[in-house]
Scaffold this active site. Sequence first.
Site, PDB file in Angstrom:
ATOM      1  N   ASP A   1       0.907  -1.148   0.000  1.00 56.61           N
ATOM      2  CA  ASP A   1       0.000   0.000   0.000  1.00 56.61           C
ATOM      3  C   ASP A   1       0.942   1.193   0.000  1.00 56.61           C
ATOM      4  O   ASP A   1       1.553   1.507   1.018  1.00 56.61           O
ATOM      5  CB  ASP A   1      -0.879   0.017   1.250  1.00 56.61           C
ATOM      6  CG  ASP A   1      -1.884   1.159   1.199  1.00 56.61           C
ATOM      7  OD1 ASP A   1      -1.561   2.194   0.581  1.00 56.61           O
ATOM      8  OD2 ASP A   1      -2.970   1.026   1.765  1.00 56.61           O
ATOM      9  N   HIS A   2       1.097   1.842  -1.180  1.00 59.57           N
ATOM     10  CA  HIS A   2       2.194   2.822  -1.282  1.00 59.57           C
ATOM     11  C   HIS A   2       2.006   4.004  -0.334  1.00 59.57           C
ATOM     12  O   HIS A   2       2.940   4.750  -0.086  1.00 59.57           O
ATOM     13  CB  HIS A   2       2.414   3.270  -2.726  1.00 59.57           C
ATOM     14  CG  HIS A   2       1.265   4.000  -3.321  1.00 59.57           C
ATOM     15  ND1 HIS A   2       0.318   3.390  -4.098  1.00 59.57           N
ATOM     16  CD2 HIS A   2       0.897   5.289  -3.236  1.00 59.57           C
ATOM     17  CE1 HIS A   2      -0.576   4.275  -4.463  1.00 59.57           C
ATOM     18  NE2 HIS A   2      -0.247   5.441  -3.961  1.00 59.57           N
TER      19      HIS A   2
ATOM     20  N   HIS B   1      -5.955   2.714   1.334  1.00 57.05           N
ATOM     21  CA  HIS B   1      -5.171   3.851   1.821  1.00 57.05           C
ATOM     22  C   HIS B   1      -5.763   4.497   3.083  1.00 57.05           C
ATOM     23  O   HIS B   1      -5.053   4.770   4.045  1.00 57.05           O
ATOM     24  CB  HIS B   1      -5.059   4.935   0.752  1.00 57.05           C
ATOM     25  CG  HIS B   1      -4.513   4.442  -0.538  1.00 57.05           C
ATOM     26  ND1 HIS B   1      -3.512   3.504  -0.607  1.00 57.05           N
ATOM     27  CD2 HIS B   1      -4.823   4.740  -1.818  1.00 57.05           C
ATOM     28  CE1 HIS B   1      -3.232   3.261  -1.876  1.00 57.05           C
ATOM     29  NE2 HIS B   1      -4.022   3.992  -2.625  1.00 57.05           N
TER      30      HIS B   1
HETATM   31  N1  LIG Z   1       0.148   2.771 -12.697  1.00 60.32           N
HETATM   32  C1  LIG Z   1       0.200   3.223 -11.468  1.00 60.32           C
HETATM   33  O1  LIG Z   1       0.592   4.365 -11.213  1.00 60.32           O
HETATM   34  C2  LIG Z   1      -0.222   2.339 -10.329  1.00 60.32           C
HETATM   35  C3  LIG Z   1      -0.297   2.885  -9.037  1.00 60.32           C
HETATM   36  C4  LIG Z   1      -0.644   2.043  -7.977  1.00 60.32           C
HETATM   37  C5  LIG Z   1      -0.883   0.694  -8.208  1.00 60.32           C
HETATM   38  N2  LIG Z   1      -0.817   0.193  -9.472  1.00 60.32           N
HETATM   39  C6  LIG Z   1      -1.061  -1.243  -9.673  1.00 60.32           C
HETATM   40  O2  LIG Z   1       0.055  -1.805 -10.348  1.00 60.32           O
HETATM   41  C7  LIG Z   1      -0.366  -2.847 -11.214  1.00 60.32           C
HETATM   42  C8  LIG Z   1       0.127  -2.540 -12.635  1.00 60.32           C
HETATM   43  O3  LIG Z   1      -0.475  -1.334 -13.067  1.00 60.32           O
HETATM   44  P1  LIG Z   1      -0.072  -0.625 -14.445  1.00 60.32           P
HETATM   45  O4  LIG Z   1      -0.793   0.658 -14.457  1.00 60.32           O
HETATM   46  O5  LIG Z   1       1.389  -0.642 -14.642  1.00 60.32           O
HETATM   47  O6  LIG Z   1      -0.763  -1.629 -15.516  1.00 60.32           O
HETATM   48  P2  LIG Z   1      -0.436  -1.742 -17.048  1.00 60.32           P
HETATM   49  O7  LIG Z   1       0.081  -0.445 -17.574  1.00 60.32           O
HETATM   50  O8  LIG Z   1      -1.629  -2.375 -17.692  1.00 60.32           O
HETATM   51  O9  LIG Z   1       0.777  -2.793 -17.093  1.00 60.32           O
HETATM   52  C9  LIG Z   1       0.627  -4.168 -17.093  1.00 60.32           C
HETATM   53  C10 LIG Z   1       1.610  -4.781 -18.086  1.00 60.32           C
HETATM   54  O10 LIG Z   1       1.419  -6.187 -18.058  1.00 60.32           O
HETATM   55  C11 LIG Z   1       1.304  -6.648 -19.416  1.00 60.32           C
HETATM   56  N3  LIG Z   1       0.474  -7.854 -19.488  1.00 60.32           N
HETATM   57  C12 LIG Z   1      -0.857  -7.941 -19.320  1.00 60.32           C
HETATM   58  N4  LIG Z   1      -1.257  -9.219 -19.460  1.00 60.32           N
HETATM   59  C13 LIG Z   1      -0.158  -9.937 -19.744  1.00 60.32           C
HETATM   60  C14 LIG Z   1       0.085 -11.311 -19.970  1.00 60.32           C
HETATM   61  N5  LIG Z   1      -0.912 -12.227 -19.963  1.00 60.32           N
HETATM   62  N6  LIG Z   1       1.341 -11.711 -20.184  1.00 60.32           N
HETATM   63  C15 LIG Z   1       2.367 -10.826 -20.216  1.00 60.32           C
HETATM   64  N7  LIG Z   1       2.205  -9.496 -20.015  1.00 60.32           N
HETATM   65  C16 LIG Z   1       0.951  -9.065 -19.770  1.00 60.32           C
HETATM   66  C17 LIG Z   1       0.612  -5.498 -20.103  1.00 60.32           C
HETATM   67  O11 LIG Z   1       0.742  -5.631 -21.487  1.00 60.32           O
HETATM   68  P3  LIG Z   1      -0.402  -4.992 -22.453  1.00 60.32           P
HETATM   69  O12 LIG Z   1      -0.168  -3.519 -22.428  1.00 60.32           O
HETATM   70  O13 LIG Z   1      -0.136  -5.629 -23.769  1.00 60.32           O
HETATM   71  O14 LIG Z   1      -1.723  -5.386 -21.877  1.00 60.32           O
HETATM   72  C18 LIG Z   1       1.363  -4.322 -19.519  1.00 60.32           C
HETATM   73  O15 LIG Z   1       2.583  -4.081 -20.179  1.00 60.32           O
HETATM   74  C19 LIG Z   1      -1.886  -2.921 -11.100  1.00 60.32           C
HETATM   75  O16 LIG Z   1      -2.220  -3.900 -10.173  1.00 60.32           O
HETATM   76  C20 LIG Z   1      -2.262  -1.541 -10.558  1.00 60.32           C
HETATM   77  O17 LIG Z   1      -3.448  -1.557  -9.807  1.00 60.32           O
HETATM   78  C21 LIG Z   1      -0.493   0.986 -10.535  1.00 60.32           C
END
Ligand SMILES: NC(=O)c1ccc[n+]([C@@H]2O[C@H](COP(=O)([O-])OP(=O)(O)OC[C@H]3O[C@@H](n4cnc5c(N)ncnc54)[C@H](OP(=O)(O)O)[C@@H]3O)[C@@H](O)[C@H]2O)c1
Length: 511
Positions: free
Chosen positions: A190-191, A253
Amino acid sequence: MENIDTPKKAPKSIIIIFGAGGDLTKRKLIPALYHLMQQGLLSKHTNVVGVDRLDSDNETYRNHLSEEIDCFIDKEFFSRDLWDQLISKAHFMQGDFRDPETYKNLKNFLTDIDNKTDTPDNYLFYCATPPSFFGEIAAQLCAAGLSTESDDYWRRLIVEKPFGRDLETARELNKALHQSFQEHQIYRIDHYLGKETVQNIMAYRFGNGTIEPIWNHRYIDHIQITVAESLGVEGRANYYETAGAMRDMIANHLLALMSVIAMEPPNSFNDADAIRDEQTKVLKAIEKFTPEQVLSCAVRGQYGGANLDNGESILGYREEERVAPESGTETFVALKLMIDSWRWSGVPFFIRTGKRMPGRYTEVVIQYKYAPSMMFHKSMDKINHLEPNRLIIRIQPDEGISMQFNAKKPGTIQELSTVDMDFSYSEHFGNAPSTGYETLIYDCLCGDATLFKRADNIEASWAIVQPILDVWQALPARTFPNYKANSWGPDEADTLLKRDGQEDRQWHQIK
Ligand SMILES: NC(=O)c1ccc[n+]([C@@H]2O[C@H](COP(=O)([O-])OP(=O)(O)OC[C@H]3O[C@@H](n4cnc5c(N)ncnc54)[C@H](OP(=O)(O)O)[C@@H]3O)[C@@H](O)[C@H]2O)c1
């Protein structure tokens, strides 16, 4: 800047990021690793392996990260030499998370790095993936023999938020993870808990002789926690439509913050479980709502469009891209929570979060009771109102603590005015670049789980919000949208504070 002892370097390891092509990796994780390296906290033998279905190879992936990094690291703190050192240790492996071959290949890939470099087999697996993959990745790692530890090396798994979407799915996910990793290997992020100011709440409460004696129902009238966002869903509508403010913010959070504010002192600050025991205990002591209480103590809202004085117009939530035109998703929540404990008897905790508020900030307000005897009552008639003492802990964006108290205005007339004693983190300690993930990654590498959530802590949080989710699902909101963009939420959120004859109570609003 104060001279702070440099902590030890994290042990040599390989950090494996699942979801290496995603948003979190480029915006937070890689910049956090860079900052750790800059602070001398990362061993130079640390390697990073990105796994993703992205069509890429080592060189292309390194170029991709190098192109992106300028957007996410402050120029003032950027050194090309240091970046080149970090990026030379970054590797890419293409694979689908669902395919067992990916994990066989990964095992060989990691062994190859171990053999070529001086790294032991310490592996930190980071699930920066959509949450539907958390359980599957853990199971596949286990099946490939990548989750077993020995006396010589460790294996750890970081799981991102959201952790489940209700109590049942959180329990299922805990169960699934426990089939592949032991609890001590699992680090649920939980950042918010990685933020300096949140950690400072414990230091402030338990490191000062004057604070803790007045941190209870005898002196405190009520406590407010606000996480206000000025933005809307910003391209996250697909996710947000299935989550809403309760799941996205309150279940993790805000309850995490509340547990730090309300916990009892732990037996030890060097024992992650002693601290997490106290946080879980206080979450379990939060009174669960009956269906009637949901109607009186929980407020939900959704923003509608607005035309601002500056000519700007803001779309309502239902008009945003990929949002259903009759969406019942809440973008605002306010709750009145009571803790059934000696310390907090009769002290309400008002917590709220919302999108499209007039400001972006997170703060905790401890509002103290009025002085027992109003000696200045007569003079106060002139100004009509005497403000209560408030301790305000600002978590973001401008981290600090201020105490509001009343002082006599200069002059012959006995007149009081509210003034601030203010401590600003950046003014005192200077600005250190941070994405909020540095401490968490460093702690995980060092095996310190204090700032990560344990299985029982996660479930205790969901148990608080579940009765509310159930009632809201059974009784869809009929008044949405019920607050204007750029306002402080629906009127009911104000009434929530004033119930039971507490007309003086109001939300603390930043100026
Ligand atoms: N982004 C933030 O600032 C943030 C903040 C807090 C928490 N989080 C959490 O962090 C996690 C990641 O978030 P994110 O925003 O980085 O998500 P994201 O941008 O969708 O990144 C996920 C990555 O995984 C890849 N992927 C999806 N399915 C796959 C599969 N079957 N095999 C291999 N690669 C696959 C996606 O590729 P594709 O693009 O081709 O689908 C994408 O590159 C989530 O749980 C989110 O709730 C994110």
